[in-house]
Write a protein that holds these residues in place. Structure first.
Motif, PDB file in Angstrom:
ATOM      1  N   ARG A 366       0.835  -1.196   0.000  1.00 39.21           N
ATOM      2  CA  ARG A 366       0.000   0.000   0.000  1.00 39.21           C
ATOM      3  C   ARG A 366       0.874   1.252   0.000  1.00 39.21           C
ATOM      4  O   ARG A 366       1.781   1.388   0.824  1.00 39.21           O
ATOM      5  N   PRO A 367       0.621   2.192  -0.927  1.00 36.54           N
ATOM      6  CA  PRO A 367       1.417   3.434  -0.932  1.00 36.54           C
ATOM      7  C   PRO A 367       1.196   4.233   0.351  1.00 36.54           C
ATOM      8  O   PRO A 367       0.083   4.285   0.883  1.00 36.54           O
ATOM      9  N   SER A 368       2.256   4.837   0.831  1.00 38.28           N
ATOM     10  CA  SER A 368       2.176   5.663   2.034  1.00 38.28           C
ATOM     11  C   SER A 368       3.151   6.815   1.905  1.00 38.28           C
ATOM     12  O   SER A 368       4.222   6.677   1.303  1.00 38.28           O
ATOM     13  N   ALA A 369       2.773   7.959   2.471  1.00 38.65           N
ATOM     14  CA  ALA A 369       3.667   9.117   2.452  1.00 38.65           C
ATOM     15  C   ALA A 369       4.748   9.013   3.517  1.00 38.65           C
ATOM     16  O   ALA A 369       5.729   9.755   3.477  1.00 38.65           O
ATOM     17  N   GLU A 370       4.596   8.112   4.453  1.00 39.33           N
ATOM     18  CA  GLU A 370       5.602   7.919   5.492  1.00 39.33           C
ATOM     19  C   GLU A 370       6.661   6.932   5.009  1.00 39.33           C
ATOM     20  O   GLU A 370       6.374   6.017   4.239  1.00 39.33           O
ATOM     21  N   GLU A 371       7.882   7.127   5.467  1.00 36.78           N
ATOM     22  CA  GLU A 371       8.952   6.202   5.100  1.00 36.78           C
ATOM     23  C   GLU A 371       8.660   4.824   5.673  1.00 36.78           C
ATOM     24  O   GLU A 371       8.303   4.693   6.846  1.00 36.78           O
ATOM     25  N   ARG A 372       8.796   3.825   4.839  1.00 35.94           N
ATOM     26  CA  ARG A 372       8.563   2.447   5.257  1.00 35.94           C
ATOM     27  C   ARG A 372       9.728   1.600   4.801  1.00 35.94           C
ATOM     28  O   ARG A 372      10.123   1.637   3.638  1.00 35.94           O
ATOM     29  N   HIS A 373      10.306   0.829   5.714  1.00 31.94           N
ATOM     30  CA  HIS A 373      11.444  -0.019   5.374  1.00 31.94           C
ATOM     31  C   HIS A 373      10.946  -1.429   5.087  1.00 31.94           C
ATOM     32  O   HIS A 373      10.144  -1.993   5.838  1.00 31.94           O
ATOM     33  N   LEU A 374      11.433  -1.985   3.988  1.00 30.23           N
ATOM     34  CA  LEU A 374      10.951  -3.277   3.504  1.00 30.23           C
ATOM     35  C   LEU A 374      12.138  -4.210   3.347  1.00 30.23           C
ATOM     36  O   LEU A 374      13.112  -3.892   2.661  1.00 30.23           O
ATOM     37  N   ASP A 375      12.071  -5.367   3.997  1.00 30.56           N
ATOM     38  CA  ASP A 375      13.116  -6.391   3.906  1.00 30.56           C
ATOM     39  C   ASP A 375      12.555  -7.554   3.088  1.00 30.56           C
ATOM     40  O   ASP A 375      11.613  -8.226   3.508  1.00 30.56           O
ATOM     41  N   LEU A 376      13.120  -7.773   1.905  1.00 24.92           N
ATOM     42  CA  LEU A 376      12.596  -8.790   0.990  1.00 24.92           C
ATOM     43  C   LEU A 376      13.521 -10.005   0.959  1.00 24.92           C
ATOM     44  O   LEU A 376      14.741  -9.862   0.769  1.00 24.92           O
ATOM     45  N   GLY A 383       8.489 -12.215  -2.137  1.00 23.06           N
ATOM     46  CA  GLY A 383       9.635 -11.314  -2.033  1.00 23.06           C
ATOM     47  C   GLY A 383      10.210 -10.991  -3.395  1.00 23.06           C
ATOM     48  O   GLY A 383      10.545  -9.827  -3.684  1.00 23.06           O
ATOM     49  N   ARG A 384      10.322 -12.011  -4.258  1.00 27.42           N
ATOM     50  CA  ARG A 384      10.833 -11.767  -5.609  1.00 27.42           C
ATOM     51  C   ARG A 384       9.878 -10.875  -6.403  1.00 27.42           C
ATOM     52  O   ARG A 384      10.304  -9.972  -7.122  1.00 27.42           O
ATOM     53  N   ALA A 385       8.567 -11.138  -6.271  1.00 24.69           N
ATOM     54  CA  ALA A 385       7.583 -10.351  -7.030  1.00 24.69           C
ATOM     55  C   ALA A 385       7.606  -8.888  -6.609  1.00 24.69           C
ATOM     56  O   ALA A 385       7.522  -7.986  -7.445  1.00 24.69           O
ATOM     57  N   ARG A 386       7.727  -8.628  -5.305  1.00 23.57           N
ATOM     58  CA  ARG A 386       7.812  -7.245  -4.841  1.00 23.57           C
ATOM     59  C   ARG A 386       9.075  -6.573  -5.356  1.00 23.57           C
ATOM     60  O   ARG A 386       9.065  -5.412  -5.782  1.00 23.57           O
ATOM     61  N   LEU A 468      17.549  -7.590 -12.640  1.00 18.91           N
ATOM     62  CA  LEU A 468      16.975  -7.396 -11.308  1.00 18.91           C
ATOM     63  C   LEU A 468      15.454  -7.254 -11.394  1.00 18.91           C
ATOM     64  O   LEU A 468      14.728  -7.724 -10.517  1.00 18.91           O
ATOM     65  N   ALA A 469      14.986  -6.618 -12.467  1.00 21.74           N
ATOM     66  CA  ALA A 469      13.551  -6.424 -12.665  1.00 21.74           C
ATOM     67  C   ALA A 469      12.889  -7.646 -13.299  1.00 21.74           C
ATOM     68  O   ALA A 469      11.680  -7.667 -13.486  1.00 21.74           O
ATOM     69  N   ARG A 470      13.695  -8.623 -13.666  1.00 22.08           N
ATOM     70  CA  ARG A 470      13.226  -9.850 -14.311  1.00 22.08           C
ATOM     71  C   ARG A 470      12.342  -9.530 -15.522  1.00 22.08           C
ATOM     72  O   ARG A 470      11.215 -10.025 -15.659  1.00 22.08           O
ATOM     73  N   LEU A 471      12.896  -8.703 -16.382  1.00 22.81           N
ATOM     74  CA  LEU A 471      12.177  -8.354 -17.597  1.00 22.81           C
ATOM     75  C   LEU A 471      12.162  -9.535 -18.558  1.00 22.81           C
ATOM     76  O   LEU A 471      13.001 -10.445 -18.457  1.00 22.81           O
ATOM     77  N   PRO A 472      11.237  -9.538 -19.503  1.00 19.07           N
ATOM     78  CA  PRO A 472      11.147 -10.656 -20.461  1.00 19.07           C
ATOM     79  C   PRO A 472      12.433 -10.843 -21.245  1.00 19.07           C
ATOM     80  O   PRO A 472      13.242  -9.924 -21.409  1.00 19.07           O
ATOM     81  N   VAL A 511      19.580 -16.584  -7.730  1.00 20.46           N
ATOM     82  CA  VAL A 511      18.667 -16.562  -6.588  1.00 20.46           C
ATOM     83  C   VAL A 511      17.303 -16.010  -6.984  1.00 20.46           C
ATOM     84  O   VAL A 511      16.294 -16.270  -6.344  1.00 20.46           O
ATOM     85  N   ARG A 512      17.240 -15.263  -8.083  1.00 24.78           N
ATOM     86  CA  ARG A 512      15.984 -14.722  -8.585  1.00 24.78           C
ATOM     87  C   ARG A 512      15.325 -15.643  -9.605  1.00 24.78           C
ATOM     88  O   ARG A 512      14.267 -15.328 -10.129  1.00 24.78           O
ATOM     89  N   GLY A 513      15.994 -16.737  -9.920  1.00 26.76           N
ATOM     90  CA  GLY A 513      15.421 -17.612 -10.920  1.00 26.76           C
ATOM     91  C   GLY A 513      15.753 -17.188 -12.335  1.00 26.76           C
ATOM     92  O   GLY A 513      15.154 -17.677 -13.287  1.00 26.76           O
ATOM     93  N   THR A 514      16.703 -16.263 -12.505  1.00 24.14           N
ATOM     94  CA  THR A 514      17.089 -15.834 -13.844  1.00 24.14           C
ATOM     95  C   THR A 514      18.233 -16.716 -14.328  1.00 24.14           C
ATOM     96  O   THR A 514      18.930 -17.368 -13.543  1.00 24.14           O
ATOM     97  N   GLU A 515      18.453 -16.716 -15.624  1.00 25.03           N
ATOM     98  CA  GLU A 515      19.518 -17.525 -16.205  1.00 25.03           C
ATOM     99  C   GLU A 515      20.793 -16.703 -16.258  1.00 25.03           C
ATOM    100  O   GLU A 515      21.181 -16.168 -17.301  1.00 25.03           O
ATOM    101  N   ALA A 516      21.472 -16.633 -15.108  1.00 27.21           N
ATOM    102  CA  ALA A 516      22.689 -15.841 -15.038  1.00 27.21           C
ATOM    103  C   ALA A 516      23.782 -16.410 -15.930  1.00 27.21           C
ATOM    104  O   ALA A 516      24.673 -15.687 -16.377  1.00 27.21           O
ATOM    105  N   ALA A 517      23.710 -17.710 -16.211  1.00 30.01           N
ATOM    106  CA  ALA A 517      24.741 -18.333 -17.035  1.00 30.01           C
ATOM    107  C   ALA A 517      24.824 -17.704 -18.418  1.00 30.01           C
ATOM    108  O   ALA A 517      25.886 -17.709 -19.060  1.00 30.01           O
TER     109      ALA A 517
END
Length: 612
Positions: A366-376, A383-386, A468-472, A511-517
């Motif tokens: 949820r968007p908020s004007a207050e600073e919010r710290h997020l640990d994914l 966590g990956r989707a966020r 990092l954004a797991r783009l197509p 760790v993100r499920g991407t093909e780093a190879a």
């Protein structure tokens, strides 16, 4: 008279209270408000219970959203209360200011009055503080009788020899035109709500129709769109539309919601509650003492009641124990505040904004004007989707989240973010809609566009961001192809600067499920080219270029250590060793190579002394 003009102060709780009382007594059949007619279709949403101020009307040309104008409203804004009154009583409500569709050509033209009218009146009354005069005469006034007649008379006197600049003259001419139109429609009891300065100019019978038409002739019309967006208390001072420079919107909201006898005690109780929430002492006895000090200061200053200055001084002396840091906390959390408003779900949005709202709901962000710290935790699906959403938004320039560094082992599978929603991000979303109708498609399109003219280091940074954004695959593959093309003609320093982002992808991508190879062959190709080109690039350097070259060499050193691939470290040391011994290489680069070799235990102390 069929027209009654109410000159108000934008975002003034006293003005709003007096205006509401005057409207109840007047019972108008039409309410006209200084505001953008471009947004009239969105006015009915204002009456919805889901609409929770602070909010703002956003008016913008679809082909140039960067020219958007904001019209913020708080609950204590007189314009808000006038419109709510009209909609709640089934009375016609209209905006009457010069439309943005006609005003865009002159958006940068000076529109401020030449003199400060409130300041002039305050000075005439013997006040040095303009705000204090207005607060005492208007905002703290409980009896609205004759208030607006007095404002009209005072402003008329100030404007007697005033010649408005062109844009202001056009605005006032347009407002008079709207008033005449409403009169022709048969309305006989019209309430006109405008900034106090404009009030004397909006009596249509005192101005010729022909002169107004002449002022408005030739204005070019441009297509505009409008919507409601959430606003914040802290942004009520934004100087656009109804931005009026409010220093303490949180305190103004308190004035609006408090009855006359409870303003001081309730405010001090809120202060004490805040301090206790921060594990700071604030007893009931402190509240009583603060109230006594505030009342005493008001009496000394011959004020009818304590104002914010008196409350602030009383709080500093009692609840804060003289500590300015505590007072700063109170100012940020209470006097200003960071309340974020809400708008109904059916509020018009561009497709991209609608998709973001869908994702925010699904991911419980949820968007908020207050600073919010997020640990994914990137090992978890949510966590990956966020993480992917926040990285995709950053590629679009929507910096809702700011990544923070993570230390230790958990850095391979954790991300820390600081989230804070700002109203201007709504405009950024509108601008970004040109790239696509969903967050995924828009970020993919924009990253391809950014890669078209980027140099090699920028390309690899974009590739890092895309993964990092797991783009197509289409977007990632396009960037990989551009990296290969760029590597063929890049110099040694650009080759080296391109390696760190690719190394991060290769090391942490899995760790993100991407093909780093898929990135490793590109890393190898760039590394090989850098090894060949580096010796020749280190000769004949001036001090500034040598400093940059040393930084690039350090970046490759980090990549080598990060990837820890067989043979890579040895080949890198084999290039650094001759550079450390070559007297034709700039001393800064030689010294940096010596340091890296020494830290890697490839170079001994005796050899270092010899080279020195």
């Amino acid at each position: 008279m069929p027209v009654k003009v109410f000159g108000i102060r934008h975002h003034g709780p006293g003005s709003a209270r007096s205006l509401l009382s005057a409207l109840e007594a007047m019972r108008p059949d039409a309410v006209l408000v200084e505001g953008p007619p471009d947004a009239e279709d969105e006015l009915p949403l204002l009456a919805r219970p889901e609409m929770q101020p602070p909010v703002a009307l956003l008016v913008y040309p679809p082909d140039a959203p960067q020219h958007a104008a904001y019209y913020p409203f708080a609950e204590f804004s007189p314009e808000w209360q006038a419109l709510r009154y009209a909609l709640g009583h089934g009375v016609m409500a209209r905006f009457m200011d010069l439309p943005r569709s006609l005003d865009l050509e002159g958006e940068d033209e000076e529109s401020e009055v030449r003199e400060d009218p409130i300041g002039l009146l305050a000075e005439a009354a013997g006040y040095e503080d303009r705000e204090l005069w207005w607060e005492q005469q208007v905002e703290q006034r409980r009896d609205p009788a004759d208030l607006f007649d007095a404002i009209l008379e005072a402003m008329a006197a100030l404007r007697e020899y005033y010649d408005p600049p062109p844009r202001e003259a056009r605005r006032e001419a347009y407002m008079r035109r709207v008033i005449r139109k409403i009169l022709r429609e048969g309305h006989e009891n019209i309430a006109v709500v405008c900034g106090a300065w404009h009030a004397p100019a909006l009596l249509p019978e005192e101005h010729a129709v022909k002169s107004d038409d002449a002022l408005l002739k030739g204005l070019k019309k441009r297509k505009t769109s409008a919507t409601w967006i959430p606003w914040t208390a802290g942004r009520l001072s934004y100087r656009s539309g109804y931005g009026a420079g409010i220093a303490s919107p949180g305190y103004y909201e308190h004035l609006w919601s408090s009855s006359n006898g409870s303003i001081t005690i309730r405010w001090l109780s809120n202060v004490a509650r805040l301090l206790r929430a921060e594990d700071l002492d604030a007893s009931p006895a402190n509240i009583v003492e603060a109230a006594r000090v505030a009342d005493t200061l008001a009496a000394i200053r011959d004020l009818p009641a304590p104002g914010l200055d008196e409350l602030r001084e009383a709080v500093l002396a009692t609840l804060c124990g003289g500590e300015e840091e505590r007072l700063a906390l109170i100012r940020g959390k209470l006097e200003i505040g960071e309340k974020l408003g809400e708008v109904p779900t059916e509020t018009p949005t561009v497709p991209l904004q609608h998709d973001l709202q869908r994702l925010q709901k699904r991911l419980r962000l949820r968007p908020s004007a207050e600073e919010r710290h997020l640990d994914l935790d990137l090992r978890e699906e949510n966590g990956r989707a966020r993480s992917e959403l926040l990285h995709r938004l950053r590629l679009l320039g929507v910096e809702w989240g700011e990544p923070r560094a993570v230390s230790g082992k958990s850095g391979t599978f954790h991300e820390l973010w600081m989230l804070r929603w700002r109203p201007e991000l709504s405009v950024t979303l509108i601008e970004a809609n040109v790239w696509g109708n969903t967050v995924e498609s828009a970020s993919s399109s924009r990253v391809r566009h950014l890669g078209e003219d980027a140099d090699l280091p920028r390309l690899t940074s974009l590739l890092d961001a895309a993964i990092l954004a797991r783009l197509p695959e289409s977007a990632v593959g396009h960037l990989l192809g551009r990296v290969r093309e760029g590597a063929a003609s890049a110099d040694a320093q650009r080759l080296m600067d391109a390696l760190p982002p690719l190394a991060r992808v290769a090391r942490y991508g899995d760790v993100r499920g991407t093909e780093a190879a898929s990135v490793l062959p590109v890393v190898d190709a760039l590394f090989e080219r850098a090894l060949v080109a580096l010796p020749g690039a280190c000769s004949s350097l001036d001090d500034d270029v040598a400093r940059e070259m040393a930084g690039s060499i350090g970046g490759v050193e980090d990549c080598v250590n990060l990837l820890d691939r067989a043979g890579m470290r040895e080949r890198w040391r084999a290039v650094l060793r001759p550079l450390s011994e070559n007297e034709g290489v700039h001393a800064l680069v030689r010294g940096w190579c010596c340091r890296l070799l020494l830290e890697a235990k490839v170079l001994g102390e005796d050899e270092l002394q010899r080279l020195a």
